[in-house]
Enzyme design. Structure first.
Site, PDB file in Angstrom:
ATOM      1  N   ASP A  89       6.827  -9.454   7.585  1.00 13.78           N
ATOM      2  CA  ASP A  89       6.698  -8.723   6.321  1.00 13.78           C
ATOM      3  C   ASP A  89       5.968  -7.403   6.525  1.00 13.78           C
ATOM      4  O   ASP A  89       5.216  -7.208   7.482  1.00 13.78           O
ATOM      5  CB  ASP A  89       5.983  -9.569   5.261  1.00 13.78           C
ATOM      6  N   GLU A 150       2.019 -12.307   6.030  1.00  7.87           N
ATOM      7  CA  GLU A 150       0.722 -11.915   6.588  1.00  7.87           C
ATOM      8  C   GLU A 150       0.067 -10.817   5.771  1.00  7.87           C
ATOM      9  O   GLU A 150      -1.157 -10.803   5.600  1.00  7.87           O
ATOM     10  CB  GLU A 150       0.903 -11.460   8.041  1.00  7.87           C
TER      11      GLU A 150
END
Length: 388
Positions: A89, A150
């Protein structure tokens, strides 16, 4: 030339192609379609490299899907389990990949997520391929994990990361190296705090005394929180957002604050959080009540003897390759914090050199890819062979 450097050089064109493909897909945290698309790409490349792949969907605490954690495994001939950890991400919204597409200029690659952390994930995969090409399988098991969340504190992936960290002898994290080439050997702990204040509305001109001003309480709390800076070494408290009220002729009946707490040491982290709780609970305006929510608390990753030995081993491997290696602590947290909390011996910053993360100028030094992939492969090999 060292065989690791040769094999890494042989993978460079493939690395460039894969990086361009990953960066071309929007995969901001919570953009599930894009995250699944990049996970599909990485899964295909892992399968092509001979790794077994599994996917585990994760969700946030409210049950909203966040995408899949990808876990790729390969058995070796040894006994030690080495975990490679990266994330898919980014912090960028949908549309960024089209507005600011992947490009290369003067030896640097640019684009959303090019350094944080798509370049790192691909370096991990390339290192696995280099080990295969050089017939180095001294590890017991090599595990590559790629998370989809994350950048929002791994709120859905935490339990799985802790399990993997508990199982791992060593965790090598794939965040890119600092812009001066440093690896990362410690990170601050972070807590994202939300404070909701509720007061009572009243006409500001006719009967202000009937109100309870939540905005005033939030302002006083902001000052009190700011005064915590410097109370403990390395502890920072930042009120990053404050929203309150709605009209100038109405006593504000509501306010919301977003606060960032960071600390190097667990004891100081816990002491600062306890003091913040006390300040929030202590009313400064009669009739205003405040509630604190701690979001994605991530403890400090503190230096430890095993971690220092791992950093020294990385420097030894780098010296053999002609790659200078040094390490530092950084104020940003990452999945390395969670893996260290789980008991793994951790070293981070093992991706290529990059910088300007989370900004339009994010870059990756393409000249660093070959030496850094070779360094990572060599470190995995040394850990697997149980070098001290």
């Amino acid at each position: 030339m060292d065989p690791l450097l040769t094999a890494a050089g042989d993978r460079l064109a493939t690395y460039h192609d894969r990086l361009a493909r990953l960066v071309a897909v929007d995969s901001g945290s919570g953009h599930v379609d894009g995250l699944c698309e990049v996970a599909d790409l990485v899964q295909g490349w892992c399968l092509g490299a001979g790794l077994a792949v599994e996917r585990a969907p994760v969700a946030d605490p409210a049950g909203r899907p966040l995408g899949d954690v990808l876990i790729a495994r390969r058995r070796g001939a040894g006994t030690r389990r080495v975990l490679l950890a990266g994330h898919l991400d980014t912090v960028f919204p949908a549309g960024t990949a089209a507005a600011r597409p992947f490009r290369v200029h003067d030896g640097r690659a640019y684009g959303p997520g090019v350094s944080d952390d798509k370049g790192g994930v691909l370096a991990g995969l390339a290192a696995v391929e280099v080990l295969t090409a050089t017939d180095r399988h001294g590890y017991g098991e090599l595990v590559l994990v790629c998370t989809p969340d994350e950048e929002i504190g791994s709120v859905g992936s935490r339990a799985l990361l802790r399990t993997l960290g508990t199982e791992a002898d060593v965790a090598l994290c794939l965040e890119c190296a600092r812009d001066n080439g440093d690896l990362v050997s410690a990170r601050k702990g972070v807590a994202d705090l939300a404070v909701t204040l509720r007061g009572r509305a009243a006409h500001a001109g006719i009967e202000p005394e009937r109100g309870a001003n939540a905005l005033l309480a939030a302002a006083r709390l902001t000052v009190a929180l700011d005064q915590l800076n410097g109370r403990w070494p390395g502890v920072t408290v930042n009120v990053g957002a404050l929203q309150a009220g709605g009209r100038p002729n109405v006593v504000a009946d509501r306010a919301r604050m977003l606060v960032d707490l960071r600390a190097w040491r667990t004891g100081e982290y816990e002491a600062a959080l306890a003091e913040i709780r006390r300040l929030v609970a202590a009313p400064t305006v009669s009739g205003v009540h405040a509630e604190l929510t701690v979001q994605a608390p991530t403890p400090p990753w503190e230096p430890d003897p095993a971690g220092r030995r791992l950093a020294e081993l990385a420097a030894k491997v780098g010296a053999g390759l002609g790659v200078p290696v040094s390490h530092t602590a950084t104020g940003g947290c990452a999945d390395a914090n969670l893996l260290a909390e789980a008991g793994a011996t951790v070293l981070d910053g093992l991706g290529p050199i990059g910088g300007a993360d989370h900004s339009p100028g994010e870059w990756l030094d393409l000249d660093s890819v070959v030496p850094r992939v070779a360094l990572l492969a060599g470190l995995i090999d040394a850990v697997g062979r149980r070098e001290p």
